[in-house]
Design a protein around this motif. Structure first.
Motif, PDB file in Angstrom:
ATOM      1  N   ASN B  12       0.819  -1.219   0.000  1.00 47.48           N
ATOM      2  CA  ASN B  12       0.000   0.000   0.000  1.00 47.48           C
ATOM      3  C   ASN B  12       0.848   1.263   0.000  1.00 47.48           C
ATOM      4  N   SER B 157      -6.940  -4.611  13.666  1.00 43.50           N
ATOM      5  CA  SER B 157      -7.696  -5.457  12.734  1.00 43.50           C
ATOM      6  C   SER B 157      -7.041  -6.838  12.645  1.00 43.50           C
ATOM      7  N   ASP B 168     -12.714 -12.428   8.803  1.00 43.64           N
ATOM      8  CA  ASP B 168     -12.110 -11.140   8.429  1.00 43.64           C
ATOM      9  C   ASP B 168     -12.601 -10.084   9.421  1.00 43.64           C
ATOM     10  N   LYS B 170     -12.288  -5.522  10.559  1.00 46.20           N
ATOM     11  CA  LYS B 170     -11.751  -4.168  10.406  1.00 46.20           C
ATOM     12  C   LYS B 170     -12.021  -3.439  11.720  1.00 46.20           C
ATOM     13  N   GLU B 237     -19.553 -10.816   4.799  1.00 44.98           N
ATOM     14  CA  GLU B 237     -18.338 -10.560   4.030  1.00 44.98           C
ATOM     15  C   GLU B 237     -18.595  -9.478   2.972  1.00 44.98           C
ATOM     16  N   LYS B 241     -16.694  -5.781   2.599  1.00 46.21           N
ATOM     17  CA  LYS B 241     -16.063  -5.327   1.340  1.00 46.21           C
ATOM     18  C   LYS B 241     -16.659  -4.005   0.883  1.00 46.21           C
ATOM     19  N   LYS B 242     -17.968  -3.925   0.943  1.00 50.61           N
ATOM     20  CA  LYS B 242     -18.667  -2.760   0.408  1.00 50.61           C
ATOM     21  C   LYS B 242     -18.414  -1.496   1.242  1.00 50.61           C
ATOM     22  N   HIS B 244     -16.277  -1.183   4.176  1.00 49.18           N
ATOM     23  CA  HIS B 244     -15.100  -1.057   5.041  1.00 49.18           C
ATOM     24  C   HIS B 244     -13.800  -1.434   4.336  1.00 49.18           C
ATOM     25  N   SER B 245     -13.728  -1.162   3.043  1.00 52.77           N
ATOM     26  CA  SER B 245     -12.500  -1.539   2.337  1.00 52.77           C
ATOM     27  C   SER B 245     -11.496  -0.382   2.266  1.00 52.77           C
TER      28      SER B 245
END
Lengths: 328, 328
Positions: B12, B157, B168, B170, B237, B241-242, B244-245
């Motif tokens: 990143n 996380s 997974d 966050k 899931e 993704k939608k 908290h990515s």
């Protein structure tokens, strides 16, 4: 050994510098220089001397840094180049448009005489300038916003006092909260003068003065008020003294920018000050830069400097090791 | 001629540096070095090369500044002293307690090999550190406050992801608004860990996992969660993704202090960041300091540096004249 400080000019700023020196163990006020009769000027520091400004050059080996506390209109353009011949000097020259010219004048005498002169120190110019620079260097694509206040504008207060029928006045510059919020929300608004600040005036009238006429004259005054939404309150002399004798100020510097391959991410950097006393905060900045000037002079880094040229560590009384261990 | 930049490590942060270079006309990405198979690493910059890290020393005359984009736990303590032998380097080493040791390691090799190494660059350490230093140097009597968030903590996380039954997760660190307000009001509160930040977790469970047990395990985890008020949300899931990515972050540095002969006036300095992308903002800071490192190397100011040692003007692509005219 302490850093020996001199003060030229003993108004609000000079008195603020005197107070700031007391809060810094590595500094000592040696002398205050004044255009007034020294016997009529009473200072707070027992160990320091009050002298006529004409004697200032007698002190050139007894003072490490001279803080010039005069005004930007007529004092500093003359004083800073002149006294940089004899001393390391700090000033708070704040006429933004004339800074390049002032820098050139001061740089010549400071470099020739092997002194360090730091100009335009305070919060704007000064800490606000630093935040504009850091913000622009980091977020290269973005927009800058500076808001001032809530605080007393000396220039605007003076302008009101010059109106016929006005006995005394105090003017506050106030940032428009909704404009600030739009910037914080990343909307990058284009803001007119009127949309950024409002002006609030507290006015004491002379006996028999026409309030409506004074109010009209304030609100239509070009440069000072005509471009702003201005509110005028007429109050008694007692009320002005009781509620409006402070000199608070402050403001906000914001940098709103984007990053990412397709500029998809937004960022906001915000720096703000909320100051009970504008001159005392400015003085505290001056004194930190006096320490820096002393160190740069010891290292032979002569000439004119601004806050942009000075490594932050030079401002602190801590060593590099301490700073890395405690502040980084 | 452009400043030629190399990137070591293409996660990143490395990708963020690549994007930041694109926003700075005086810089050019020359090569990305990776531990992976270069044919498997696809970068965004057509004109740059991807190389095995083993070949890095072949590039020592072709790169002006190498940006080290590894982690602080194991990569940087080894990489920064090592590559400072061959390049001017920048890192974002952020293990605060080990900075003095890292500085000493890097300073020796950088000074011996005549390179500039700037360590611990980013926003904390980095811009937040600068604001702690400036705040302390100006308001010598006062209190410091640093708040982080709202933002994603990678470490927290990861700690949740290591729990049995978690697919997974966050975690957001959130500053407590009432604590911030008390600081802003000049109350100088003594704040416990719990009073400064809350933690909010979004968790995706494995099929058949026991939600109550996972929640209990998170909330009682020592160091990470036990000392905080923690909220746990179980989500799908898809939802993770939608919603908290992203990798947002930010925070606040405040200095609350007093001035005046009898410390009668209060002042507040506040610096805050609101960042859509933590790695991209950090990268933008790294690139500004890469410019500074390049200039210091040209002037022969070798050795290890931190943000405290670098004159602000070195970060900007503008000349001193331009800066004084436009930013001061």
């Amino acid at each position: 050994m302490s850093i020996r400080i001199g003060i030229l000019g003993y108004g609000n700023l000079g008195r603020g510098v005197e107070c700031a020196i007391r809060q810094n163990d590595d500094m000592e006020l040696v002398a205050v220089f004044t255009r007034r009769d020294p016997s009529q000027v009473s200072i707070l520091t027992d160990s320091a001397t009050v002298c006529k400004v004409d004697e200032i050059t007698d002190w050139k080996d007894k003072i490490d840094v001279m803080i010039l506390c005069g005004g930007s209109a007529t004092d500093l353009p003359e004083q800073t180049p002149k006294y940089a011949q004899y001393f390391n000097v700090i000033d708070s020259f704040d006429t933004h448009a004339r800074i390049p010219e002032h820098f050139a004048d001061v740089d010549k005498t400071a470099a020739d005489s092997k002194h360090v002169a730091v100009i335009s120190v305070g919060w704007d110019p000064g800490m606000f300038s630093l935040n504009r620079l850091y913000g622009n260097a980091i977020l290269t694509e973005g927009k800058d916003y500076t808001f001032w206040g809530k605080g007393v504008s000396q220039g605007h207060s003076d302008a009101i006092r010059r109106i016929d029928g006005v006995k005394d006045a105090k003017q506050y510059t106030i940032p428009v909260e909704s404009a600030l919020e739009a910037v914080r929300a990343g909307e990058n608004p284009e803001l007119t003068t009127r949309q950024k600040h409002t002006r609030e005036c507290f006015v004491v009238l002379e006996d028999g003065a026409d309030a409506a006429k004074v109010e009209q004259e304030i609100k239509t005054m070009p440069n000072y008020f005509a471009d702003y939404d201005t509110t005028v309150h007429f109050i008694s002399e007692e009320e002005l003294k009781k509620n409006h004798s402070g000199i608070p100020h402050g403001g906000f510097v914001l940098r709103s920018g984007v990053t990412g391959w397709n500029k998809e991410n937004k960022h906001l950097i915000e720096y703000s000050l909320k100051l009970d006393s504008n001159p005392e905060f400015t003085s505290s900045v001056l004194i930190a830069y006096a320490r820096a000037a002393y160190r740069m002079a010891e290292q032979g880094q002569f000439g004119c400097k601004t806050v942009f040229d000075i490594p932050p560590a030079y401002l602190s009384s801590m060593s590099g090791e301490e700073l890395r261990a405690k502040m980084l």
